[in-house]
Design a protein around this motif. Sequence first.
Motif, PDB file in Angstrom:
ATOM      1  N   THR A 291     149.341  83.418  70.248  1.00  0.00           N
ATOM      2  CA  THR A 291     148.482  84.536  70.534  1.00  0.00           C
ATOM      3  C   THR A 291     147.667  84.912  69.209  1.00  0.00           C
ATOM      4  O   THR A 291     147.920  84.175  68.225  1.00  0.00           O
ATOM      5  N   ARG A 292     146.704  85.563  69.287  1.00  0.00           N
ATOM      6  CA  ARG A 292     145.917  86.315  68.235  1.00  0.00           C
ATOM      7  C   ARG A 292     145.389  87.391  68.574  1.00  0.00           C
ATOM      8  O   ARG A 292     145.256  87.631  69.775  1.00  0.00           O
ATOM      9  N   THR A 293     145.225  88.504  67.799  1.00  0.00           N
ATOM     10  CA  THR A 293     144.446  89.340  67.765  1.00  0.00           C
ATOM     11  C   THR A 293     142.964  89.169  67.683  1.00  0.00           C
ATOM     12  O   THR A 293     142.571  88.075  67.162  1.00  0.00           O
TER      13      THR A 293
ATOM     14  N   GLU B 196     144.952  76.639  66.684  1.00  0.00           N
ATOM     15  CA  GLU B 196     145.481  77.096  65.307  1.00  0.00           C
ATOM     16  C   GLU B 196     144.049  77.326  64.353  1.00  0.00           C
ATOM     17  O   GLU B 196     144.049  78.616  63.706  1.00  0.00           O
TER      18      GLU B 196
ATOM     19  N   GLY C 247     142.614  80.702  64.858  1.00  0.00           N
ATOM     20  CA  GLY C 247     143.662  82.028  64.277  1.00  0.00           C
ATOM     21  C   GLY C 247     144.731  82.131  65.350  1.00  0.00           C
ATOM     22  O   GLY C 247     145.437  83.167  65.185  1.00  0.00           O
ATOM     23  N   PHE C 248     144.926  81.326  66.156  1.00  0.00           N
ATOM     24  CA  PHE C 248     146.211  81.705  67.218  1.00  0.00           C
ATOM     25  C   PHE C 248     147.325  81.048  66.322  1.00  0.00           C
ATOM     26  O   PHE C 248     147.330  79.963  65.760  1.00  0.00           O
TER      27      PHE C 248
ATOM     28  N   SER D 240     144.022  91.462  71.921  1.00  0.00           N
ATOM     29  CA  SER D 240     144.821  90.241  71.806  1.00  0.00           C
ATOM     30  C   SER D 240     144.552  89.338  73.147  1.00  0.00           C
ATOM     31  O   SER D 240     144.263  89.609  74.139  1.00  0.00           O
TER      32      SER D 240
END
Length: 155
Positions: free
Chosen positions: A152-154, A129, A132-133, A110
């Motif tokens: 955050t994002r994975t 965004e 993918g955050f 992450s």
Amino acid sequence: MQSTIEIRPDDLTGEDTRGLVAFHLAALVGTAPPESIHALDVDALRRPGITVWSAWIDDSIAGIAALRELDAERGEIKSMRVGDGFRGAGVGRALLDHVVAAARERGMTSLWLETGITDDFAAAHRLYESAGFGDCGAFQGYRPDPNSRFMTRTI
């Protein structure tokens, strides 16, 4: 003919890179109270666990980005900045993609970031965004702050 963006590790000794870091810090003044600005200066970016990359178009620095290791599985994006003369040229996307790939190669699962909330950060919000955050709470030493947006994002 469109110029190629070259991204390379940066030891922060070059005048161009140091200048862009200084510009980044100066541009943040007035976007939030001093206690809400979490950008790192050159000395802080040289700390262990932080990797910095610079993006170049021809012989000009176009942007910078850093990855701070929070732990073995989590990284934080720091000091993302595109030089004013290179906005809209894909530099931010190239740097973000590079940091995500580097984090994956290191086994991170992450990525996290803190950014400002004013209109000055609208382009950054759109970039994050689109990659993918999503919004999250304060993390790893940050406190909730009405002047900060945490994402955050994975990976």
